[in-house]
Design a protein around this motif. Sequence first.
Motif, mmCIF file in Angstrom:
data_model
loop_
_atom_site.group_PDB
_atom_site.id
_atom_site.type_symbol
_atom_site.label_atom_id
_atom_site.label_comp_id
_atom_site.label_asym_id
_atom_site.label_seq_id
_atom_site.Cartn_x
_atom_site.Cartn_y
_atom_site.Cartn_z
ATOM 1 N N ARG A 1 0.816 -1.217 0.000
ATOM 2 C CA ARG A 1 0.000 0.000 0.000
ATOM 3 C C ARG A 1 0.850 1.268 0.000
ATOM 4 N N ALA A 2 1.969 1.226 0.681
ATOM 5 C CA ALA A 2 2.814 2.418 0.805
ATOM 6 C C ALA A 2 3.859 2.525 -0.297
ATOM 7 N N HIS A 3 3.843 1.619 -1.270
ATOM 8 C CA HIS A 3 4.886 1.573 -2.293
ATOM 9 C C HIS A 3 5.129 2.926 -2.956
ATOM 10 N N ASP A 4 4.104 3.495 -3.568
ATOM 11 C CA ASP A 4 4.280 4.758 -4.288
ATOM 12 C C ASP A 4 4.721 5.880 -3.361
ATOM 13 N N ALA A 5 4.099 5.953 -2.189
ATOM 14 C CA ALA A 5 4.415 7.023 -1.241
ATOM 15 C C ALA A 5 5.870 6.952 -0.789
ATOM 16 N N ILE A 6 6.374 5.744 -0.551
ATOM 17 C CA ILE A 6 7.766 5.581 -0.124
ATOM 18 C C ILE A 6 8.719 6.115 -1.178
ATOM 19 N N TYR A 7 8.456 5.813 -2.432
ATOM 20 C CA TYR A 7 9.339 6.295 -3.499
ATOM 21 C C TYR A 7 9.156 7.795 -3.751
ATOM 22 N N GLN A 8 7.964 8.316 -3.458
ATOM 23 C CA GLN A 8 7.750 9.756 -3.588
ATOM 24 C C GLN A 8 8.527 10.536 -2.535
ATOM 25 N N VAL A 9 8.452 10.130 -1.280
ATOM 26 C CA VAL A 9 9.176 10.865 -0.239
ATOM 27 C C VAL A 9 10.676 10.675 -0.388
ATOM 28 N N SER A 10 11.089 9.563 -0.989
ATOM 29 C CA SER A 10 12.509 9.383 -1.295
ATOM 30 C C SER A 10 12.939 10.355 -2.384
ATOM 31 N N GLY A 11 12.104 10.492 -3.419
ATOM 32 C CA GLY A 11 12.404 11.419 -4.502
ATOM 33 C C GLY A 11 12.450 12.863 -4.040
ATOM 34 N N ALA A 12 11.689 13.189 -3.001
ATOM 35 C CA ALA A 12 11.643 14.545 -2.470
ATOM 36 C C ALA A 12 12.705 14.781 -1.401
ATOM 37 N N SER A 13 13.584 13.806 -1.171
ATOM 38 C CA SER A 13 14.641 13.895 -0.149
ATOM 39 C C SER A 13 14.073 14.115 1.254
ATOM 40 N N ILE A 14 12.879 13.570 1.495
ATOM 41 C CA ILE A 14 12.263 13.647 2.817
ATOM 42 C C ILE A 14 12.647 12.439 3.655
ATOM 43 N N ALA A 15 12.687 11.281 3.049
ATOM 44 C CA ALA A 15 13.072 10.056 3.744
ATOM 45 C C ALA A 15 14.007 9.259 2.861
ATOM 46 N N THR A 16 14.809 8.455 3.492
ATOM 47 C CA THR A 16 15.730 7.612 2.745
ATOM 48 C C THR A 16 15.807 6.262 3.422
ATOM 49 N N GLY A 17 16.414 5.313 2.755
ATOM 50 C CA GLY A 17 16.508 3.975 3.305
ATOM 51 C C GLY A 17 17.779 3.761 4.099
ATOM 52 N N TYR A 18 18.113 2.493 4.282
ATOM 53 C CA TYR A 18 19.274 2.110 5.075
ATOM 54 C C TYR A 18 20.388 1.601 4.167
ATOM 55 N N ALA A 19 21.584 1.476 4.747
ATOM 56 C CA ALA A 19 22.765 1.103 3.968
ATOM 57 C C ALA A 19 22.635 -0.275 3.329
ATOM 58 N N ASN A 20 21.786 -1.129 3.899
ATOM 59 C CA ASN A 20 21.631 -2.476 3.341
ATOM 60 C C ASN A 20 20.589 -2.537 2.237
ATOM 61 N N GLY A 21 20.081 -1.378 1.797
ATOM 62 C CA GLY A 21 19.134 -1.329 0.693
ATOM 63 C C GLY A 21 17.684 -1.508 1.087
ATOM 64 N N THR A 22 17.391 -1.493 2.385
ATOM 65 C CA THR A 22 16.008 -1.630 2.851
ATOM 66 C C THR A 22 15.438 -0.275 3.251
ATOM 67 N N PHE A 23 14.107 -0.216 3.365
ATOM 68 C CA PHE A 23 13.431 0.984 3.858
ATOM 69 C C PHE A 23 12.787 0.731 5.220
ATOM 70 N N LYS A 24 12.531 -0.520 5.545
ATOM 71 C CA LYS A 24 11.884 -0.933 6.793
ATOM 72 C C LYS A 24 10.507 -0.278 6.943
ATOM 73 N N PRO A 25 9.598 -0.529 6.003
ATOM 74 C CA PRO A 25 8.283 0.128 6.015
ATOM 75 C C PRO A 25 7.404 -0.227 7.203
#
Length: 360
Positions: A151-175
């Motif tokens: 459900r949060a897929h698009d939103a996660i990539y949107q806030v990443s694109g806006a430099s609001i949130a980012t993931g972790y060094a291991n390539g996860t976001f931990k939603p």
Amino acid sequence: MKLLPALSGAVLAMSLLASPASAAADLPKTHGFYEEVTYLMDKGVVSGYPDGSVQPDKIVTRAEAAIMIGKLKGFDGTQRVSGFTDVTKGMKASGYIAAAKEAGFISGYGDGTFDPYAPITRGDMAIILSRVFVAPFFGASEYTDVSTNMRAHDAIYQVSGASIATGYANGTFKPLAATTRGQFSAFLARGLEPKFQNDTHMAGSYLKDKTKTYSFGDGKTITGVHVYTDDTEKLGEPIGFMWSVNHKPGSEGYYMELESRSEFYKAYPYSEAYLDLVYPVKAGTKFNVDSPFTAPSVITGVNVTVETPYKTFTNAVEVHVPKTSEFHISGYKYYMVPGYGQVKTIKDDGTDIDVLMDVQ
């Protein structure tokens, strides 16, 4: 080329004041989110507890998130009927929850509940912030734990694109992980202030500093000034923070730089994104080979010395784009530098096309 979603969002405004965060004994300057929490306390978005603490590492509930969003937006927090069966009028957060619901920032569950005391997850946080802030781009990162049916897929990539949130060094976001007050403060602060967005840049990033102004030209005359700003209602749609380019009087352009651990893109609002560099940077690497929209490119040099009117760089990456009948009548090279992005573009005959002139 990647197609990007055209999504609208709200414009932010706030003017509340609060007690300075320096009064909080549990928020030392060494805390990872000291500046962000302090910034939001000064704005009245974050407030302390009766004992004088801020509790930056405390998990944020869904109700507390609604309160913070409500204060940020200047909503009337007067307690009232919320529209959720488990949020009574007498609850402290009822007014903010009702206002956030009416604004379309939050939603409940199919049974009519909101679950106000449940921790807010990083996934739910992304959904809310993608609605509060203008986030028209999908980030370039590819998170291993964010599936397309989430459900949060698009939103996660949107806030990443806006430099609001980012993931972790291991390539996860931990939603599904809970969000702390410090983390939530960081997300909100990044949505408001470019200097905090710089904190999402990875080590060795090729992204430009979002707090600086970059002037480009033909080597002699400045023809474009690039400023990272929130031009809210340009192009007939809210576009949020973006690099704005004044090429000449009466003419403006907009773009966003997007970066993952494997790629660097330049994206255009409500349009496309084009690949400028691939990681790890290695001479001989080809990219855009099969793209029907842009010419094939090859990294022809690393740690290259390149001179610009601004300064001489000794750590540039040289990329060559050859002459093609489909895309270019002449070949050209461009140079990418960590922390500066593209600093110079020249034709194969040596003619300057676009060169970094100054940084302020």
